[in-house]
Enzyme design. Structure first.
Site, PDB file in Angstrom:
ATOM      1  N   LYS B  55       0.864  -1.190   0.000  1.00 11.01           N
ATOM      2  CA  LYS B  55       0.000   0.000   0.000  1.00 11.01           C
ATOM      3  C   LYS B  55       0.893   1.231   0.000  1.00 11.01           C
ATOM      4  O   LYS B  55       1.823   1.335   0.803  1.00 11.01           O
ATOM      5  CB  LYS B  55      -0.929   0.001   1.218  1.00 11.01           C
ATOM      6  CG  LYS B  55      -1.946   1.138   1.152  1.00 11.01           C
ATOM      7  CD  LYS B  55      -3.088   0.938   2.130  1.00 11.01           C
ATOM      8  CE  LYS B  55      -2.694   1.323   3.530  1.00 11.01           C
ATOM      9  NZ  LYS B  55      -3.868   1.392   4.431  1.00 11.01           N
ATOM     10  N   ALA B 202      -4.903   8.992  15.931  1.00 15.01           N
ATOM     11  CA  ALA B 202      -3.533   9.512  15.926  1.00 15.01           C
ATOM     12  C   ALA B 202      -2.646   8.598  15.093  1.00 15.01           C
ATOM     13  O   ALA B 202      -2.662   7.392  15.265  1.00 15.01           O
ATOM     14  CB  ALA B 202      -2.999   9.617  17.348  1.00 15.01           C
ATOM     15  N   SER B 277      -4.946   1.711  17.743  1.00 13.58           N
ATOM     16  CA  SER B 277      -4.809   1.261  16.359  1.00 13.58           C
ATOM     17  C   SER B 277      -3.916   2.219  15.592  1.00 13.58           C
ATOM     18  O   SER B 277      -4.216   3.403  15.478  1.00 13.58           O
ATOM     19  CB  SER B 277      -6.198   1.217  15.702  1.00 13.58           C
ATOM     20  OG  SER B 277      -6.069   1.156  14.299  1.00 13.58           O
TER      21      SER B 277
END
Lengths: 307, 307
Positions: B55, B202, B277
Site C-alpha cells: 500500500k 492519531a 490502532s
C-alpha cells in the site's frame, strides 16, 4: 523506451545523482519483502523536483524457466505537494534504462580519456540497455560476450560491435558486467592498468561479479566508487570485501559526489576504477521526470509508456 | 465498498491478526517518505496467503482546504510466488474499511459482555466506517459527536443512533475516537470502570487522542492493547507515555496475540481497556483477500473497486 532517449536518460540520471548529493532529493532506504523460495519484492521511495515516486519491483530469478520475466513492477508517481496521483509507469522499462544510463554516467566521470573500447559481459535486457546507453554516449566499439551466443550476436549486431569470448571482453578499456552475479567473472588477474569497470549485476548479499581479490587489488592500487555506500555495502558486490575488513566507507566514493564536484574521480590514466551500481530510486525519479515531460509534450501518449 | 461487506471485513481482519500473530504472514516495518510542508507518503508491504501487497498511501491534512482528500493511494497486489501483478485497489476504500473492522474486532475481543453503547467521536470518512463496522457487529446504539454537527447528524441517521456532545459520547460503554489527533479528547477524568476505548485517529508522533494522564490511569488500573508494539510505540497515541517511561513493552499487549489465544484479553468487567490502532498492512491484506474473492465470484467487476 520511446518516451526518453538514452542521451536524455544519461543527462537526467547525472542530474539526479547531483541533486541527491546536494541534499535536494530525499531517498529513504529501499525495503525488501522476501518472498521465498522464488524471490523478493522491493519498495523504493524517493522525492524530488515536486514529485514523490515509489517503485515496487520484483526479482524472481527462476521466472524465465516458466516463461515469465525475472523483473516486474510499477513506478507510482505522485504530486509531492498534495499526494495526488500523477502517473504510473512500467518499472521494467524504467529500471533497464536507468541502469544503462548510470553505466554511461560512471564511465564519463571515471573512465580514461583515451580508451573507449567496451567489453559488455551479459547481454540480457539490462545488458542491452547498458550497450545502448554506452553506445549513445560514444563509447565503443566493443566486444559482446554472453553464455548464450545468440544474445551476444544480437547485441553486437545492434551496436555494430563484435562478439567475443570472456577474456576478450575483460581486456577492453571499459568493462561492463551485467550478469546475475551467481559467480564472479572479474578475477584479479584480468585487471589492466587504466581500466574502468562498471559492475551492474549483483543485487543482493551472496552475489558478486568481481572476486574479492579483484576488489582488494583495486582498493589498493586504484579507486572504488558506488552509487550509495549504505546500499552498496550490503547489496552484493562489495559485501564480502566489507565483511572481511578489506574496504570500509573511507575507501569508497559515491558517484554523485563526483558528479557534483564534491569528490575527485579518476586521478591518473593508469588507475583502475570500479563503479558498483546497486540501483537507486533517484535514478528512477530521473527517468520519470523525462517520461512526464515527454507525455506533456505529446511525444508519447499515456497510459502506455513501454520499452 | 461493494466488494467486501463490513461483516466479512471484520472476520477477515481478525483472521489477518491471527495469521500474523502465528508468524504465517510477514510484514516489514512501514516506511515514511516525509513531504514537507504538506504531509507524507507511506509504503506498507506485507506478504501472506500467496499474495504480496504494497500500500502506497498519503496523509496530507491540509488537503480538504483545497478540495482534495487527506488520504489517497493505491494497493498493489502481486502473486507472491512469481511477482506477477494481480490487482490494484483504491487505498482509501481499503484503509477506511480495515480501520473500522479493526475497531469491531478489538471491541469483540476486549469489550465488556454487557455494555454495547458506542460513543463515536469523529464522523469523517474513517469515523463513518468505524460506525458501520461497529453497528454491523451489533454494537450500539450509540452517540455520534463531531465538531461539525452535520457530520454527526449524518452518522446518527445512517446508524439509527443519536447525536450528542463530547461528554455524552465519552460516557458510553465503548468509545471510538477517530479524530486527527491534534488535541486529546479523552481525559483521565472521563474514564469509567469497564469501559473499552478504541483510539484510532492519531497516526504519528506529536498526535494523540488520549491525554498522557488517561494512559497512565489505564496502565495502572486497566489494560492497554495495540495492533503492533513497534509501530504503536512510535506512532502517536502511546509515544509520549513511552518516552516518559510510563509504559513499556510489557504493559501493552498485541491484539493479534489475544485473537490467536496467545494472550489474555479483558480480565474483569470493571477493567478499563484501551486499543491503540496505528493501522497495519496485514489489515489491508485481509481486505484484499476479500476483494479478490468477490472479483473471482463476479460480485464486483474490475477494474473498479470503489467505496
Amino acid at each position: 523506451m520511446a518516451a526518453v532517449s538514452p542521451a536524455e536518460a544519461i543527462e537526467r540520471v547525472r542530474d539526479g545523482f547531483v541533486s541527491y548529493a546536494r541534499g535536494e532529493w530525499q531517498m529513504p532506504p529501499k525495503v525488501y519483502l522476501p518472498s521465498p523460495p522464488g524471490g523478493d519484492f522491493r519498495a523504493m521511495p524517493v522525492r524530488g523536483d515536486g514529485l514523490a515516486v515509489l517503485k515496487w519491483i520484483t526479482s524472481f530469478p527462476g521466472n524465465p524457466r516458466q516463461g515469465l520475466p525475472t523483473v516486474t513492477g510499477v513506478v507510482l508517481v505522485s504530486d509531492a505537494d498534495n499526494g495526488e496521483p500523477v502517473a504510473m509507469l512500467d518499472a521494467r522499462a524504467v529500471t533497464a534504462l536507468r541502469t544503462g544510463a548510470a553505466a554511461a554516467v560512471a564511465t564519463q566521470e571515471l573512465g580514461r580519456e583515451d580508451g573507449s573500447a567496451v567489453g559488455l559481459i551479459g547481454c540480457g535486457l539490462h545488458g542491452m540497455w547498458v550497450g545502448r546507453c554506452m553506445s549513445d554516449a560514444e563509447f565503443g566499439p566493443g566486444v559482446c560476450f554472453d553464455p548464450d551466443p545468440e544474445a551476444a550476436g544480437e547485441a553486437a549486431a545492434e551496436f555494430g560491435w563484435e562478439v567475443g569470448d570472456l577474456p576478450e571482453a575483460l581486456a577492453c578499456d571499459v568493462v561492463c558486467t551485467v550478469t546475475p552475479g551467481h559467480e564472479p567473472v572479474i578475477a584479479a588477474g584480468s585487471l589492466r592498468p587504466g581500466q574502468h569497470l562498471n559492475v551492474l549485476g549483483a543485487d543482493g548479499p551472496g552475489k558478486a561479479e568481481a572476486e574479492v581479490e579483484a576488489i582488494r587489488h583495486i582498493a589498493a592500487e586504484g579507486r572504488i566508487f558506488c552509487d550509495e555506500w549504505q546500499q552498496a555495502s550490503h547489496g552484493g558486490e562489495l559485501t564480502t570485501a566489507v565483511a572481511q575488513g578489506i574496504i570500509g566507507p573511507d575507501d569508497v566514493t559515491d558517484l554523485g559526489a563526483v558528479c557534483a564536484g564534491l569528490a575527485a574521480g579518476r586521478k591518473s590514466p593508469d588507475e583502475i576504477t570500479l563503479f558498483d551500481s546497486t540501483g537507486l530510486a533517484i535514478q528512477d525519479l530521473a527517468i520519470v521526470l523525462g517520461a512526464l515531460e515527454a507525455i506533456e509534450a505529446g511525444v508519447v501518449k499515456p497510459p502506455t509508456v513501454d520499452l
